[in-house]
Write a protein that holds these residues in place. Sequence first.
Motif, PDB file in Angstrom:
ATOM      1  N   THR A 116      60.250  35.133  35.507  1.00 22.76           N
ATOM      2  CA  THR A 116      59.576  35.932  34.481  1.00 22.76           C
ATOM      3  C   THR A 116      58.643  35.058  33.655  1.00 22.76           C
ATOM      4  O   THR A 116      57.513  35.454  33.332  1.00 22.76           O
ATOM      5  CB  THR A 116      60.603  36.605  33.558  1.00 22.76           C
ATOM      6  N   LEU A 117      59.138  33.872  33.313  1.00 20.67           N
ATOM      7  CA  LEU A 117      58.323  32.939  32.537  1.00 20.67           C
ATOM      8  C   LEU A 117      57.069  32.549  33.317  1.00 20.67           C
ATOM      9  O   LEU A 117      55.969  32.496  32.765  1.00 20.67           O
ATOM     10  CB  LEU A 117      59.151  31.693  32.201  1.00 20.67           C
ATOM     11  N   ARG A 118      57.237  32.274  34.596  1.00 18.44           N
ATOM     12  CA  ARG A 118      56.092  31.900  35.412  1.00 18.44           C
ATOM     13  C   ARG A 118      55.066  33.028  35.472  1.00 18.44           C
ATOM     14  O   ARG A 118      53.853  32.796  35.335  1.00 18.44           O
ATOM     15  CB  ARG A 118      56.542  31.540  36.829  1.00 18.44           C
ATOM     16  N   SER A 119      55.535  34.261  35.636  1.00 22.69           N
ATOM     17  CA  SER A 119      54.617  35.398  35.698  1.00 22.69           C
ATOM     18  C   SER A 119      53.858  35.573  34.387  1.00 22.69           C
ATOM     19  O   SER A 119      52.647  35.830  34.368  1.00 22.69           O
ATOM     20  CB  SER A 119      55.381  36.680  36.031  1.00 22.69           C
ATOM     21  N   GLU A 120      54.590  35.410  33.282  1.00 23.61           N
ATOM     22  CA  GLU A 120      53.940  35.557  31.977  1.00 23.61           C
ATOM     23  C   GLU A 120      52.916  34.460  31.740  1.00 23.61           C
ATOM     24  O   GLU A 120      51.823  34.711  31.227  1.00 23.61           O
ATOM     25  CB  GLU A 120      55.007  35.545  30.874  1.00 23.61           C
ATOM     26  N   LEU A 121      53.261  33.250  32.144  1.00 22.31           N
ATOM     27  CA  LEU A 121      52.318  32.143  31.979  1.00 22.31           C
ATOM     28  C   LEU A 121      51.068  32.354  32.828  1.00 22.31           C
ATOM     29  O   LEU A 121      49.946  32.041  32.395  1.00 22.31           O
ATOM     30  CB  LEU A 121      52.989  30.821  32.354  1.00 22.31           C
ATOM     31  N   LEU A 122      51.250  32.903  34.025  1.00 27.39           N
ATOM     32  CA  LEU A 122      50.092  33.171  34.877  1.00 27.39           C
ATOM     33  C   LEU A 122      49.188  34.235  34.267  1.00 27.39           C
ATOM     34  O   LEU A 122      47.958  34.130  34.311  1.00 27.39           O
ATOM     35  CB  LEU A 122      50.561  33.611  36.269  1.00 27.39           C
ATOM     36  N   ARG A 123      49.804  35.289  33.676  1.00 26.29           N
ATOM     37  CA  ARG A 123      48.993  36.323  33.029  1.00 26.29           C
ATOM     38  C   ARG A 123      48.238  35.767  31.827  1.00 26.29           C
ATOM     39  O   ARG A 123      47.059  36.067  31.623  1.00 26.29           O
ATOM     40  CB  ARG A 123      49.873  37.500  32.609  1.00 26.29           C
ATOM     41  N   GLN A 124      48.923  34.951  31.035  1.00 21.29           N
ATOM     42  CA  GLN A 124      48.258  34.354  29.884  1.00 21.29           C
ATOM     43  C   GLN A 124      47.145  33.406  30.317  1.00 21.29           C
ATOM     44  O   GLN A 124      46.078  33.342  29.687  1.00 21.29           O
ATOM     45  CB  GLN A 124      49.282  33.609  29.025  1.00 21.29           C
ATOM     46  N   LYS A 125      47.391  32.684  31.402  1.00 20.91           N
ATOM     47  CA  LYS A 125      46.359  31.783  31.928  1.00 20.91           C
ATOM     48  C   LYS A 125      45.128  32.570  32.350  1.00 20.91           C
ATOM     49  O   LYS A 125      43.979  32.134  32.129  1.00 20.91           O
ATOM     50  CB  LYS A 125      46.928  30.997  33.105  1.00 20.91           C
ATOM     51  N   THR A 126      45.335  33.742  32.940  1.00 22.74           N
ATOM     52  CA  THR A 126      44.214  34.581  33.354  1.00 22.74           C
ATOM     53  C   THR A 126      43.366  34.994  32.157  1.00 22.74           C
ATOM     54  O   THR A 126      42.131  34.962  32.202  1.00 22.74           O
ATOM     55  CB  THR A 126      44.728  35.836  34.082  1.00 22.74           C
ATOM     56  N   VAL A 127      44.023  35.371  31.060  1.00 26.42           N
ATOM     57  CA  VAL A 127      43.305  35.764  29.849  1.00 26.42           C
ATOM     58  C   VAL A 127      42.520  34.586  29.291  1.00 26.42           C
ATOM     59  O   VAL A 127      41.329  34.690  28.961  1.00 26.42           O
ATOM     60  CB  VAL A 127      44.287  36.303  28.784  1.00 26.42           C
ATOM     61  N   HIS A 128      43.192  33.433  29.186  1.00 24.50           N
ATOM     62  CA  HIS A 128      42.525  32.247  28.636  1.00 24.50           C
ATOM     63  C   HIS A 128      41.314  31.860  29.478  1.00 24.50           C
ATOM     64  O   HIS A 128      40.245  31.549  28.936  1.00 24.50           O
ATOM     65  CB  HIS A 128      43.517  31.083  28.576  1.00 24.50           C
ATOM     66  N   GLU A 129      41.470  31.871  30.781  1.00 27.57           N
ATOM     67  CA  GLU A 129      40.366  31.460  31.654  1.00 27.57           C
ATOM     68  C   GLU A 129      39.189  32.431  31.579  1.00 27.57           C
ATOM     69  O   GLU A 129      38.035  32.015  31.561  1.00 27.57           O
ATOM     70  CB  GLU A 129      40.861  31.330  33.086  1.00 27.57           C
ATOM     71  N   ALA A 130      39.485  33.729  31.514  1.00 24.45           N
ATOM     72  CA  ALA A 130      38.412  34.722  31.446  1.00 24.45           C
ATOM     73  C   ALA A 130      37.593  34.575  30.162  1.00 24.45           C
ATOM     74  O   ALA A 130      36.364  34.589  30.180  1.00 24.45           O
ATOM     75  CB  ALA A 130      38.985  36.137  31.553  1.00 24.45           C
ATOM     76  N   LEU A 131      38.303  34.422  29.043  1.00 18.32           N
ATOM     77  CA  LEU A 131      37.595  34.280  27.763  1.00 18.32           C
ATOM     78  C   LEU A 131      36.924  32.914  27.652  1.00 18.32           C
ATOM     79  O   LEU A 131      35.880  32.785  27.003  1.00 18.32           O
ATOM     80  CB  LEU A 131      38.564  34.499  26.602  1.00 18.32           C
TER      81      LEU A 131
END
Length: 569
Positions: A180-195
């Motif tokens: 779960t932690l890995r999935s959440e970190l990947l989603r947050q990484k996607t947001v950070h990279e896009a912005l």
Amino acid sequence: MTLQPGDTTGGERRDPRPLATLDPHGLLVLCRTLFTCTEQREVVRLAMRQVSALGPYRAEAGYLAAADGLSRVPGHDAGTLTIDDAQMTELGEADGSVSLPERSWNRAFGLRAAGGLLGYLVVSAHSGPDEHGHLLLESLVGLTSAALSLTAARASQHDNAGELVRLRAERDTALQQLDTLRSELLRQKTVHEALARVAARGGGEDAITQALYELTGLTALTEDRFGNLRSWAGPDQPDPRPVRSPIHQEEMLRLVAREAGPVRIKARLISLVRPRGDLLGVLALEDPEETADEHTMFALDHAQRMLAQELLHRRELTEVELRLRRQLIDDLLEGTDETSAYARAEALGHDLRRTHHVVVVHWPGNVVDDSFTRAVEQATATTAARTLITRRGDRVVLLTEAGPRDDAVHMALAHQLGTGDGAIGVSTRCDSPAGVPRCYMEALRALEVRQNSRQRSGTTFFDDLGLYRILGPGNDLRELEVFVREWLGRLIDYDAEHDTELVETLSRYFDCGGNYDDAADALTVHRSTLRYRLQRIREISDRDLADVDTRLNLQVATRVWKIILGGRR
């Protein structure tokens, strides 16, 4: 990523090579390795080796619980600082800090099972871990504890089926948490990279709104604090958009401001953009189906923070440009070096080499502040070219690339302010920075004449002042010459070219009060000759001598020509 345990010697396995990095995937691999260990010391040593992979931490020591107390686990991966083992006993099986020099943060993590304390893992760092770091350390401690329990069960050959089920459940829970932690970190990484990509490309408000739409799949939009749409990303943009009343808008802003993060208002998720506490706008997501989850809220929050920096930067640039523009026009009104003025104006995107006019605006009953200045700027923007604007006392002064037409600026400003009691003075054309001070005085003169006339509101052009141009303080020889040329120029040129005396004839005619006989005698010409000359004067000057205002201006012009200018042609 693969862990490669070494061969065993003397019944004890050598420690595997450390992981290159220890992310959630690495912890999964570590978990499998821990649960294959057959010795408790091997489990503790392996856990100590992985501490540094979690972040800026160091494993200072490892302990196992024994019958006579705690036994330190030997290993070359332990820290170099000396730990008093007595401190460990004083913990009384609880987690706690130990005294370590040169470390501002240290912690003894208890390795526990259902039966009690199994040992300790002592970790230090130069500063305390954040929430994410705590989660990773506690996950490692939990995995180590579970592995120790399993090895203890194997060593003692207590193959209790219920205990194994519980241990497997703990393991599965830990694996699920890490996944779960890995999935959440990947989603947050996607947001950070896009912005981050938006920021790297220098994207503004529209780019941020578009990125938020692509991240969430929900229509994203920004508005100013009054509810006016500034940016839209997504389908079905309403046209026209429904207009909210000011009362409803303010109530909505107050409601959202009470909360720390995004707030749902009917079908919208709304986040206020207010860096440093100053409201600059609203960022919202259209979510009529209420599908927004934690990932959506995370993306909205981060987009709001990025938009806040963008709008704050834009406002600061605007304020700097406004200040520089005001400084430039202030210097121009007082008189400044032309080379410097051209360079400063060019840096601000203003071409001073074009023809300009000075406009002075005065509106009784209105405080001359930024709001009034903006109203004047907006009114002139709809009727004239780009302006430089400043405040002088209770008046607003503009330098425009084109003079306003007729009463258009006055009408536009009266509409904005709700009253037409103001007055505007407009100068003649100005062809260089050196002429701006003169044009400023002309605009002031035009404003003064308007405000002292019967009709005090409206626009007055210096070109239309006639005699009033030379009445009042501040006149010089040049202005007098301009006035004379305007009214007598054609006659003066005709006299010079044909060696006639039409200007002198007109002067004597006015001196004699318009009496033909007296004027003819003064000029020593026949009455018919005087009539002929006056007819030529009408034709050449294209002036109506019967008009009262024309006669007044011509009479004053002839007096100035004769007395002040000495009859110069």
